[in-house]
Design an enzyme around this catalytic site. Structure first.
Site, mmCIF file in Angstrom:
data_model
loop_
_atom_site.group_PDB
_atom_site.id
_atom_site.type_symbol
_atom_site.label_atom_id
_atom_site.label_comp_id
_atom_site.label_asym_id
_atom_site.label_seq_id
_atom_site.Cartn_x
_atom_site.Cartn_y
_atom_site.Cartn_z
ATOM 1 N N ASP A 52 25.169 13.442 15.857
ATOM 2 C CA ASP A 52 26.280 13.998 15.074
ATOM 3 C C ASP A 52 26.876 14.498 16.263
ATOM 4 O O ASP A 52 25.454 14.504 17.322
ATOM 5 C CB ASP A 52 26.059 15.685 14.076
ATOM 6 C CG ASP A 52 25.806 14.879 12.758
ATOM 7 O OD1 ASP A 52 25.746 13.849 12.473
ATOM 8 O OD2 ASP A 52 25.150 15.451 11.951
ATOM 9 N N TYR A 118 12.388 14.054 14.356
ATOM 10 C CA TYR A 118 13.165 14.627 15.034
ATOM 11 C C TYR A 118 12.725 16.351 15.794
ATOM 12 O O TYR A 118 11.713 16.701 15.532
ATOM 13 C CB TYR A 118 14.583 15.488 14.271
ATOM 14 C CG TYR A 118 15.725 14.533 14.328
ATOM 15 C CD1 TYR A 118 16.633 14.981 14.868
ATOM 16 C CD2 TYR A 118 15.484 13.867 13.457
ATOM 17 C CE1 TYR A 118 17.514 13.759 15.012
ATOM 18 C CE2 TYR A 118 16.322 12.852 13.316
ATOM 19 C CZ TYR A 118 17.497 12.393 13.943
ATOM 20 O OH TYR A 118 18.378 11.530 13.950
#
Length: 282
Positions: A52, A118
């Site tokens: 994003d 992540y």
């Protein structure tokens, strides 16, 4: 031929990975435009994980297909590794390609992936993040109990419907297998009250990691009970009680793939599962 590229970027000044209409600056647009110019052939990238706006990557992977003749230029001489130096001269400083190789048979950057990792970096210190880390370190305004956050994280590990943690996307499943979720105190004398959330899954849905982090932070600050995460898993739609942690703290750090001999089978398995998920929701 199919080429694999390994890359990293600072997502601060990008509107995410995916190319968009208009003049919005994205990682895909910057890379595709420069690769197409060098190779004199239109390049379309497939990426391991779309990030994003504001999200970073230290271990992103992508692939693209081109005619072998596109590499037959004086500055490349058929060697895709030479694209790294060419790109270094053209790309802006906030995106770098580390390696470029001919991909093994059956490789697909997206569908062959086994696990995506992540790291979310956050500080609760009153002064905020160090100036040299301000672009990749989020700030949380309250002190947190890392042990409580870990207890919340452990409730989320496993195969669940993460509908409460994901932004809705038509015909997309929110069932995911969260393989690992660990909170680590990484404080140093120069960066006290600094924490990392380390998260791994076969795939993530839209904004899922930032919601997982936000859920744990609510528990860590004491505004929600230890069972908050488990309660959210029982919901079947996005919950307004789960805050979305700031994008700047999140980085895609690693993508795992099977052995070369298993790449095609993994890609086929993933495609079949995604198709079945979409049909069941259709």
């Amino acid at each position: 031929m199919r080429l694999r590229i390994d890359l990293s970027y600072d997502g601060t000044d990008f509107h995410g990975w995916a190319r968009q209409k208009g003049e919005l600056r994205t990682v895909q647009q910057v890379l595709e435009d420069n690769l197409s110019m060098i190779l004199r052939h239109e390049v379309e990238l497939t990426v391991a994980g779309r990030t994003d706006a504001g999200v970073h990557a230290a271990g992103q992977v992508a692939h693209f297909d081109i005619p072998a003749s596109a590499l037959e230029q004086r500055s490349i001489d058929g060697d895709p590794v030479k694209l790294v130096r060419r790109l270094a001269k053209l790309l802006p400083e906030d995106v770098r390609v580390h390696d470029c190789q001919q991909a093994p048979e059956g490789f697909d950057a997206r569908f062959s992936a086994l696990e995506r990792h992540y790291v979310y970096r956050i500080t609760t210190h009153p002064r905020g993040a160090l100036p040299t880390r301000a672009r990749d370190t989020a700030v949380w305004p309250k002190a947190v109990d890392i042990e409580a956050m870990q207890q919340a994280a452990e409730q989320l590990v496993g195969l669940h419907d993460f509908a409460a943690f994901c932004k809705a996307k038509p015909h997309a499943t929110t069932i995911r297998d969260l393989l690992s979720f660990e909170w680590v105190d990484v404080s140093t004398p120069s960066e006290p009250q600094l924490y990392e959330a380390r998260v791994g899954a076969d795939a993530f849905c839209w904004s899922m990691v930032r919601s997982l982090v936000g859920c744990c932070l609510r528990v860590g600050e004491g505004s929600r009970g230890i069972d908050f995460a488990a309660e959210m898993l029982a919901l079947n739609s996005r919950s307004s009680h789960i805050p979305l942690a700031p994008a700047k703290g999140l980085s895609l750090v690693q993508v795992d793939y099977p052995a070369d001999a298993d790449l095609a089978a993994r890609a086929a398995q993933t495609r079949d599962r995604r198709t079945a998920d979409e049909l069941s929701l259709g």
